[in-house]
Design an enzyme around this catalytic site. Structure first.
Site, PDB file in Angstrom:
ATOM      1  N   TYR A  77       0.848  -1.201   0.000  1.00  0.00           N
ATOM      2  CA  TYR A  77       0.000   0.000   0.000  1.00  0.00           C
ATOM      3  C   TYR A  77       0.881   1.247   0.000  1.00  0.00           C
ATOM      4  O   TYR A  77       0.615   2.211  -0.710  1.00  0.00           O
ATOM      5  CB  TYR A  77      -0.905  -0.008   1.243  1.00  0.00           C
ATOM      6  CG  TYR A  77      -1.946   1.077   1.203  1.00  0.00           C
ATOM      7  CD1 TYR A  77      -3.184   0.856   0.609  1.00  0.00           C
ATOM      8  CD2 TYR A  77      -1.685   2.340   1.735  1.00  0.00           C
ATOM      9  CE1 TYR A  77      -4.139   1.859   0.557  1.00  0.00           C
ATOM     10  CE2 TYR A  77      -2.631   3.342   1.683  1.00  0.00           C
ATOM     11  CZ  TYR A  77      -3.862   3.106   1.091  1.00  0.00           C
ATOM     12  OH  TYR A  77      -4.806   4.100   1.026  1.00  0.00           O
ATOM     13  N   PHE A 129      -8.611  19.850 -24.514  1.00  0.00           N
ATOM     14  CA  PHE A 129      -9.057  18.471 -24.625  1.00  0.00           C
ATOM     15  C   PHE A 129     -10.355  18.378 -23.812  1.00  0.00           C
ATOM     16  O   PHE A 129     -10.555  19.139 -22.868  1.00  0.00           O
ATOM     17  CB  PHE A 129      -7.996  17.478 -24.126  1.00  0.00           C
ATOM     18  CG  PHE A 129      -8.449  16.057 -24.315  1.00  0.00           C
ATOM     19  CD1 PHE A 129      -8.600  15.538 -25.586  1.00  0.00           C
ATOM     20  CD2 PHE A 129      -8.791  15.257 -23.236  1.00  0.00           C
ATOM     21  CE1 PHE A 129      -9.083  14.247 -25.775  1.00  0.00           C
ATOM     22  CE2 PHE A 129      -9.264  13.963 -23.413  1.00  0.00           C
ATOM     23  CZ  PHE A 129      -9.414  13.458 -24.693  1.00  0.00           C
ATOM     24  N   THR A 130     -11.221  17.438 -24.180  1.00  0.00           N
ATOM     25  CA  THR A 130     -12.575  17.395 -23.581  1.00  0.00           C
ATOM     26  C   THR A 130     -12.538  17.375 -22.046  1.00  0.00           C
ATOM     27  O   THR A 130     -13.157  18.222 -21.389  1.00  0.00           O
ATOM     28  CB  THR A 130     -13.339  16.142 -24.070  1.00  0.00           C
ATOM     29  OG1 THR A 130     -12.502  15.001 -23.905  1.00  0.00           O
ATOM     30  CG2 THR A 130     -13.719  16.279 -25.532  1.00  0.00           C
ATOM     31  N   ASP A 220       0.656  18.981 -21.109  1.00  0.00           N
ATOM     32  CA  ASP A 220      -0.054  17.701 -21.164  1.00  0.00           C
ATOM     33  C   ASP A 220       0.764  16.800 -22.093  1.00  0.00           C
ATOM     34  O   ASP A 220       0.820  17.024 -23.300  1.00  0.00           O
ATOM     35  CB  ASP A 220      -1.472  17.924 -21.715  1.00  0.00           C
ATOM     36  CG  ASP A 220      -2.275  16.625 -21.808  1.00  0.00           C
ATOM     37  OD1 ASP A 220      -1.663  15.544 -21.785  1.00  0.00           O
ATOM     38  OD2 ASP A 220      -3.507  16.714 -21.923  1.00  0.00           O
ATOM     39  N   LYS A 263      -1.720   6.393 -22.654  1.00  0.00           N
ATOM     40  CA  LYS A 263      -1.068   6.692 -23.929  1.00  0.00           C
ATOM     41  C   LYS A 263       0.445   6.697 -23.720  1.00  0.00           C
ATOM     42  O   LYS A 263       1.148   5.841 -24.243  1.00  0.00           O
ATOM     43  CB  LYS A 263      -1.541   8.050 -24.458  1.00  0.00           C
ATOM     44  CG  LYS A 263      -3.032   8.096 -24.833  1.00  0.00           C
ATOM     45  CD  LYS A 263      -3.387   9.454 -25.423  1.00  0.00           C
ATOM     46  CE  LYS A 263      -4.869   9.698 -25.563  1.00  0.00           C
ATOM     47  NZ  LYS A 263      -5.459   9.099 -26.753  1.00  0.00           N
ATOM     48  N   ARG A 386     -15.394  13.303 -33.343  1.00  0.00           N
ATOM     49  CA  ARG A 386     -14.703  14.422 -32.706  1.00  0.00           C
ATOM     50  C   ARG A 386     -15.189  15.687 -33.407  1.00  0.00           C
ATOM     51  O   ARG A 386     -14.524  16.262 -34.241  1.00  0.00           O
ATOM     52  CB  ARG A 386     -13.184  14.291 -32.821  1.00  0.00           C
ATOM     53  CG  ARG A 386     -12.604  13.117 -32.066  1.00  0.00           C
ATOM     54  CD  ARG A 386     -12.270  13.395 -30.610  1.00  0.00           C
ATOM     55  NE  ARG A 386     -13.372  13.288 -29.677  1.00  0.00           N
ATOM     56  CZ  ARG A 386     -13.210  13.009 -28.374  1.00  0.00           C
ATOM     57  NH1 ARG A 386     -12.020  12.793 -27.874  1.00  0.00           N
ATOM     58  NH2 ARG A 386     -14.247  12.966 -27.557  1.00  0.00           N
ATOM     59  N   PHE A 452     -20.932  13.160 -25.264  1.00  0.00           N
ATOM     60  CA  PHE A 452     -20.506  12.262 -26.345  1.00  0.00           C
ATOM     61  C   PHE A 452     -20.211  10.862 -25.845  1.00  0.00           C
ATOM     62  O   PHE A 452     -20.264   9.901 -26.597  1.00  0.00           O
ATOM     63  CB  PHE A 452     -19.268  12.825 -27.063  1.00  0.00           C
ATOM     64  CG  PHE A 452     -18.064  12.960 -26.190  1.00  0.00           C
ATOM     65  CD1 PHE A 452     -17.858  14.113 -25.456  1.00  0.00           C
ATOM     66  CD2 PHE A 452     -17.137  11.939 -26.095  1.00  0.00           C
ATOM     67  CE1 PHE A 452     -16.746  14.238 -24.627  1.00  0.00           C
ATOM     68  CE2 PHE A 452     -16.017  12.051 -25.280  1.00  0.00           C
ATOM     69  CZ  PHE A 452     -15.835  13.209 -24.541  1.00  0.00           C
TER      70      PHE A 452
HETATM   71  N1  F0G Z   1      -5.096  14.703 -22.305  1.00  0.00           N
HETATM   72  C1  F0G Z   1      -5.066  14.242 -23.564  1.00  0.00           C
HETATM   73  C2  F0G Z   1      -4.303  14.981 -24.612  1.00  0.00           C
HETATM   74  C3  F0G Z   1      -5.747  13.062 -23.885  1.00  0.00           C
HETATM   75  O1  F0G Z   1      -5.701  12.613 -25.146  1.00  0.00           O
HETATM   76  C4  F0G Z   1      -6.452  12.371 -22.877  1.00  0.00           C
HETATM   77  C5  F0G Z   1      -7.210  11.174 -23.183  1.00  0.00           C
HETATM   78  C6  F0G Z   1      -6.454  12.891 -21.584  1.00  0.00           C
HETATM   79  C7  F0G Z   1      -5.754  14.057 -21.327  1.00  0.00           C
HETATM   80  C8  F0G Z   1      -7.189  12.205 -20.474  1.00  0.00           C
HETATM   81  O2  F0G Z   1      -6.531  11.060 -20.126  1.00  0.00           O
HETATM   82  O3  F0G Z   1      -8.181   9.237 -20.658  1.00  0.00           O
HETATM   83  O4  F0G Z   1      -6.239   8.823 -19.143  1.00  0.00           O
HETATM   84  O5  F0G Z   1      -8.123  10.229 -18.404  1.00  0.00           O
HETATM   85  N2  F0G Z   1      -7.522  10.827 -24.353  1.00  0.00           N
HETATM   86  C9  F0G Z   1      -8.267   9.617 -24.687  1.00  0.00           C
HETATM   87  C10 F0G Z   1      -8.507   9.559 -26.164  1.00  0.00           C
HETATM   88  C11 F0G Z   1      -9.526   9.462 -23.917  1.00  0.00           C
HETATM   89  O6  F0G Z   1      -9.179   8.610 -26.589  1.00  0.00           O
HETATM   90  O7  F0G Z   1      -8.036  10.412 -26.923  1.00  0.00           O
HETATM   91  P1  F0G Z   1      -7.318   9.762 -19.564  1.00  0.00           P
END
Ligand code: F0G
Length: 479
Positions: A77, A129-130, A220, A263, A386, A452
């Site tokens: 832990y 980013f979303t 990021d 990623k 997108r 989405f």
């Molecule tokens: N920042 C970027 C540039 C991303 O592409 C993503 C995730 C995140 C932050 C958030 O990270 O998913 O680990 O919480 N992109 C995924 C995609 C969801 O399909 O492009 P996460």
């Protein structure tokens, strides 16, 4: 890229030793599946999908060294030596003293927003980013995108469409004062504009402006691997630098690096690297509150081991070029057939331009969502909308129309073969020949937050059934 009988083809510097069986459903069943999913590819069952190009998040193939490392994970832990290995690797690569683990990228964004965002203040960035935007606006921050105008040109030969417009950043500071800016964010491999990179030269300029005005610069790095590949291959001044040197030059230019390890590092997890001790201490408390103890942050120790090796492999050009080279092949082949696609090829995936592909569908009828659905029906390939569907309504309920209407066909790393990519290209080509048959979409069920992900759409006409009938005329009994 390697030349093979005059044609440039990507050549994998790895071999595939573990496989997963796929099924390709007949088109009638594909239509049924997407109907049941409310024409939202997020809601499809993976068993109904032939090629899953929804995302490269958490679905990249691991190397044997990553899998081997997972067996050595130290279950604890607190104070796990697995954490120490990950921490040391991050310090070695980025040179920042502090690290906070989080279960994925958006969890890192949550912690950053808790600490950095002040209500009413600006958060300038190259592009949103979303999940990033959602966290910032939920804390009362105002996202302002300072992408250069070229970044939003769908077809271009600009190698660095992700560059931030530094004069506009300086203007923002001059107009509202540095105090009105919570922090500045640059996104490597800018996701929503087609995985487009920024240059090291641009990052250094952004950094200079931030340091002059005492602004915290956050990177990021989720899509850093692609961005590194593009700096190495497209930025003449960096051609002789190693990937490791480029990485360090980028890290030295910023104050905070956060990432989705779904990623970056070919695993599942995330975290925040921080240079400044005081800032680290302000963020630290949120890890046990939202994620887990400071030495795992919601990640499994096995994944942390895989990420540690994945980060090291990210420093290897032969490991990080496979995604971008497959994408470049796909983009070039689509482009050669005059199918509208974002150029130049970026990272992450190939991006179809639904605004031109379906120029007969008005934007409020979600052309990108319609195209994502049509691609699945025609091929069993799962892409991702997108476009406007991925936007959020404002406080008054007004729906902003997206800058771009894209269907992203992500390229999970080391997962697909070139014949599978050729299959996808061929079906998209057929769809393009029959594009006038595709109609618009409307909401059947529209959630308030991140709609989405789980909203449901329906076609405004019976175009999906008509498309299936045309497919049968052209393809006979074939799948
Ligand atoms: N920042 C970027 C540039 C991303 O592409 C993503 C995730 C995140 C932050 C958030 O990270 O998913 O680990 O919480 N992109 C995924 C995609 C969801 O399909 O492009 P996460």
């Amino acid at each position: 890229m390697t030349f093979y009988r005059g044609q440039q083809l990507p050549l994998e510097m790895h071999k595939v030793r573990i496989i997963q069986k796929l099924t390709l459903l007949p088109i009638e069943q594909r239509l049924e599946a997407i109907d049941q999913a409310g024409h939202n590819t997020f809601l499809l069952q993976n068993a109904d999908v032939f090629l899953d190009m929804l995302t490269d998040s958490g679905v990249n193939a691991m190397s044997q060294d990553q899998q081997a490392a997972m067996f050595q994970a130290d279950d604890a832990y607190a104070g796990s030596s697995t954490y120490t290995r990950l921490y040391n690797k991050l310090v070695e690569i980025f040179g920042m003293k502090y690290f906070l683990p989080a279960h994925q990228g958006r969890a890192a964004e949550n912690i950053l927003a808790q600490v950095l965002v002040r209500p009413g203040d600006w958060v300038p960035m190259n592009y949103h980013f979303t999940t990033t935007k959602q966290h910032i606006t939920a804390h009362g921050g105002k996202v302002i995108e300072l992408i250069k105008p070229e970044g939003l040109e769908v077809t271009s030969d600009n190698p660095f469409k992700g560059d931030l417009d530094v004069p506009r950043l300086r203007n923002l500071v001059a107009t509202y004062g540095a105090d009105s800016i919570s922090s500045v964010r640059v996104e490597a491999g800018t996701n929503l504009i087609g995985g487009q990179p920024f240059s090291l030269a641009n990052l250094l300029e952004v950094s200079k402006a931030c340091r002059e005005h005492g602004l915290i610069l956050v990177m990021d790095a989720s899509l850093l691997a692609d961005n590194l590949h593009f700096i190495k291959t497209r930025e003449a001044a960096c051609a002789d630098m190693s990937i490791r040197e480029i990485t360090r030059a980028m890290a030295d230019a910023v104050d905070v690096i956060y990432f989705s390890a779904r990623k970056l590092g070919f695993g599942r997890g995330g975290g925040i690297c921080i240079r400044d001790e005081a800032l680290y201490k302000r963020m630290r408390g949120f890890v046990p509150m939202f994620e887990g103890f400071l030495t795992y942050g919601g990640m499994s120790v096995r994944e942390m081991e895989a990420i540690t090796i994945g980060l090291e492999e990210t420093m290897d050009e032969d490991m990080i070029n496979q995604g971008p080279q497959f994408i470049e092949y796909m983009v070039n082949e689509l482009n050669r057939r005059e199918i509208p696609v974002i150029t130049p090829a970026g990272g992450l995936g190939a991006h179809l331009d639904a605004m031109r592909f379906l120029d007969h569908i008005p934007q409020p009828e979600y052309p990108a969502a319609a195209l994502a659905s049509a691609v699945f029906i025609a091929s069993g390939v799962r892409g991702m909308e997108r476009g406007t569907m991925s936007e959020a309504r404002d406080a008054e309920g007004v729906e902003p129309l997206a800058d771009m209407e894209l269907v992203r066909l992500a390229m999970p790393r080391r997962v697909f073969t070139l014949s599978q990519v050729n299959y996808a290209i061929d079906r998209i080509d057929w769809l393009y020949q029959n594009r006038r048959m595709i109609g618009g979409m409307r909401w059947a069920e529209e959630p308030e937050i991140l709609r989405f992900f789980y909203g449901r759409l329906e076609p405004v006409t019976d175009w999906p059934n008509e498309l299936v009938a045309r497919f049968r005329e052209d393809f006979g009994d074939s799948l």
